[in-house]
Design a protein around this motif. Structure first.
Motif, PDB file in Angstrom:
ATOM      1  N   LYS A 152      91.749  -5.845 117.445  1.00  0.00           N
ATOM      2  CA  LYS A 152      92.226  -4.889 118.461  1.00  0.00           C
ATOM      3  C   LYS A 152      91.138  -3.856 118.768  1.00  0.00           C
ATOM      4  O   LYS A 152      90.834  -3.574 119.929  1.00  0.00           O
ATOM      5  N   ASN A 153      90.515  -3.331 117.706  1.00  0.00           N
ATOM      6  CA  ASN A 153      89.476  -2.304 117.912  1.00  0.00           C
ATOM      7  C   ASN A 153      88.284  -2.870 118.662  1.00  0.00           C
ATOM      8  O   ASN A 153      87.746  -2.234 119.556  1.00  0.00           O
ATOM      9  N   ASP A 154      87.911  -4.094 118.294  1.00  0.00           N
ATOM     10  CA  ASP A 154      86.748  -4.696 118.968  1.00  0.00           C
ATOM     11  C   ASP A 154      87.033  -4.915 120.452  1.00  0.00           C
ATOM     12  O   ASP A 154      86.187  -4.639 121.314  1.00  0.00           O
ATOM     13  N   LEU A 155      88.230  -5.398 120.765  1.00  0.00           N
ATOM     14  CA  LEU A 155      88.549  -5.647 122.185  1.00  0.00           C
ATOM     15  C   LEU A 155      88.641  -4.328 122.946  1.00  0.00           C
ATOM     16  O   LEU A 155      88.128  -4.211 124.068  1.00  0.00           O
ATOM     17  N   THR A 156      89.227  -3.316 122.320  1.00  0.00           N
ATOM     18  CA  THR A 156      89.288  -1.992 122.958  1.00  0.00           C
ATOM     19  C   THR A 156      87.877  -1.480 123.238  1.00  0.00           C
ATOM     20  O   THR A 156      87.579  -0.988 124.327  1.00  0.00           O
ATOM     21  N   SER A 157      86.985  -1.680 122.277  1.00  0.00           N
ATOM     22  CA  SER A 157      85.600  -1.226 122.443  1.00  0.00           C
ATOM     23  C   SER A 157      84.904  -1.935 123.590  1.00  0.00           C
ATOM     24  O   SER A 157      84.096  -1.341 124.301  1.00  0.00           O
TER      25      SER A 157
END
Ligand SMILES: NC(=O)c1ccc[n+]([C@H]2O[C@H](COP(=O)([O-])OP(=O)(O)OC[C@H]3O[C@@H](n4cnc5c(N)ncnc54)[C@H](O)[C@@H]3O)[C@@H](O)[C@H]2O)c1
Length: 401
Positions: A152-157
């Motif tokens: 989730k964090n990687d895609l948000t980034s």
């Protein structure tokens, strides 16, 4: 006679100096879609509301800054389109393959100079033969159907860093594909949730920096998911309804689909130029399209097995490439001034990046094992070997969660 290979730096400088009309003559595809042909989310609702006897006050709200578009991202005439790339940045299949094919070999050459990109990060290049002036390459997480905090964090980034890079380069219109939802296996629904909420928050914090964000979906499945979510997330709460809403009718305004055919008339009669295989990337009309480069379900499994992300095996410190490859990397701090002259664009501020995927996988800090990425990337090592994406119109939905 074969065309002389262009030097990407010279070509980039030349293109950056052209006025719009001059630049349009250079597009590999003349069936491009200009921004004024893509309705905003409010206009789409507005057109429905007008039918229902309601007139919306035209605001400068967030609904004037986003659009949903179903079709091929490579025809959109915006400041930048976002590419769902892999850590090597050397092209591949899916939307990555389409963009490289439509942009021409200079894109590959400039990407080669960037020494890769880490998951969640973004780097910018010229758009070359594309109607988009720039391409922002971002690398989504390899989710393989599993969505944890890291994914989730990687895609948000990916969305945050792409928007940051856009505005750092004084650009304000951008189109996103559905990052990571193809071969990287991020489930479509949570990916759309992340995309829409991240972009909404970003625009709310930077209202004057963004003119338009286009969510460019390719599959009917994604169109349905985005349309439903956007009706909730981009509620039109800054409007004044001119007439009473019919009693008890509180259904949010439905929207008509924005598809290629809606805009085709605007480009009818434009001559096809260049050696473009017409329809290579055309996603067909209102149906899911199975991309050749996106193998059928069972193969995706195998491919995903091949791309098994083993973070611990591959976890290595990002190699700061400024002192290591400065002559190779035009964006290294030492060459910053030179790089700025040559390239108006800047990269992400930290400029550390995954060391380039060598064909033999020797130096690789990507999130996908060298061996696996080698298979994926090898086939696209040279520009003319990048697999073309041909689509068959098919009813198959996108990957189910
Ligand atoms: N699909 C393949 O077989 C294949 C093979 C090698 C590499 N790749 C690529 O896939 C990896 C990234 O995975 P990903 O899931 O982030 O990307 P992806 O597999 O390209 O899928 C991302 C999304 O883009 C959509 N899409 C495909 N073509 C277009 C287009 N012309 N316009 C707009 N949208 C489009 C696609 O339907 C999906 O919703 C990278 O390695 C990249 O090189 C794909």
């Amino acid at each position: 006679m074969s065309k002389k290979k262009k030097d990407w730096k010279t070509e980039k400088e030349r293109l950056m100096r052209l006025e719009l009309e001059e630049r349009r003559k250079e597009y590999r595809r003349q069936d491009f879609i200009s921004l004024d042909k893509i309705p905003t989310w409010r206009e789409e609702n507005g057109s429905n509301d007008k039918e229902e006897g309601k007139v919306l006050k035209s605001g400068r709200g967030i609904n004037d800054k986003v659009s949903l578009y179903k079709g091929d991202i490579t025809v959109l005439e915006v400041d930048a389109i976002v590419n769902a790339a892999n850590p090597s940045l050397l092209g591949g299949g899916g939307v990555d393959g389409c963009i490289h094919k439509a942009a021409g070999s200079c894109l590959y050459d400039e990407c080669h100079s960037l020494n890769g990109c880490d998951t969640g990060k973004a780097k910018i290049t010229c758009g070359y033969d594309l109607p988009a002036r720039y391409v922002i390459h971002t690398v989504g997480p390899v989710a393989r159907g599993h969505v944890g905090p890291t994914e989730k964090n990687d895609l948000t980034s990916c969305y945050q860093n792409s928007l940051r890079l856009l505005t750092e380069n004084n650009l304000s219109t951008v189109a996103f594909p559905c990052i990571s939802t193809g071969i990287y296996g991020f489930p479509n629904d949570p990916a759309a949730e992340i995309a829409l909420n991240t972009v909404k928050s970003w625009i709310e914090e930077n209202p004057d920096k963004i003119t338009r964000v286009i969510f460019c979906v390719f599959l009917e499945t994604d169109f349905g998911i985005y349309k439903k979510k956007m009706s909730v997330i981009f509620q039109d709460n800054d409007t004044e309804v001119a007439e009473e809403q019919p009693k008890g009718d509180d259904t949010p305004p439905s929207t008509k689909s924005t598809t290629m055919e809606d805009n085709e008339d605007s480009n009818k009669g434009k001559e096809e130029t260049g050696d473009d295989e017409e329809g290579d990337n055309d996603p067909g009309q209102n149906e899911d399209v199975e991309m050749e480069s996106q193998p059928p379900e069972e193969n995706i499994e195998n491919k995903e097995e091949d791309q098994e992300m083993t973070k611990d095996e591959n976890k290595e410190e990002d190699v700061d490439i400024t002192d290591k490859d400065e002559d190779k990397n035009p964006n290294s701090d030492k060459d910053a001034s030179k790089a700025e002259e040559e390239q108006p664009a800047t990269q992400t501020e930290d400029n550390t990046a995954t060391v380039e995927m060598e064909a033999d996988g020797s130096e690789n800090t990507g999130t996908i094992s060298a061996e696996d990425m080698k298979d994926v990337v090898e086939s696209s090592e040279e520009p003319n070997s990048i697999p073309t994406v041909s689509t068959q119109s098919k009813d198959s939905g996108g990957k189910k969660e």
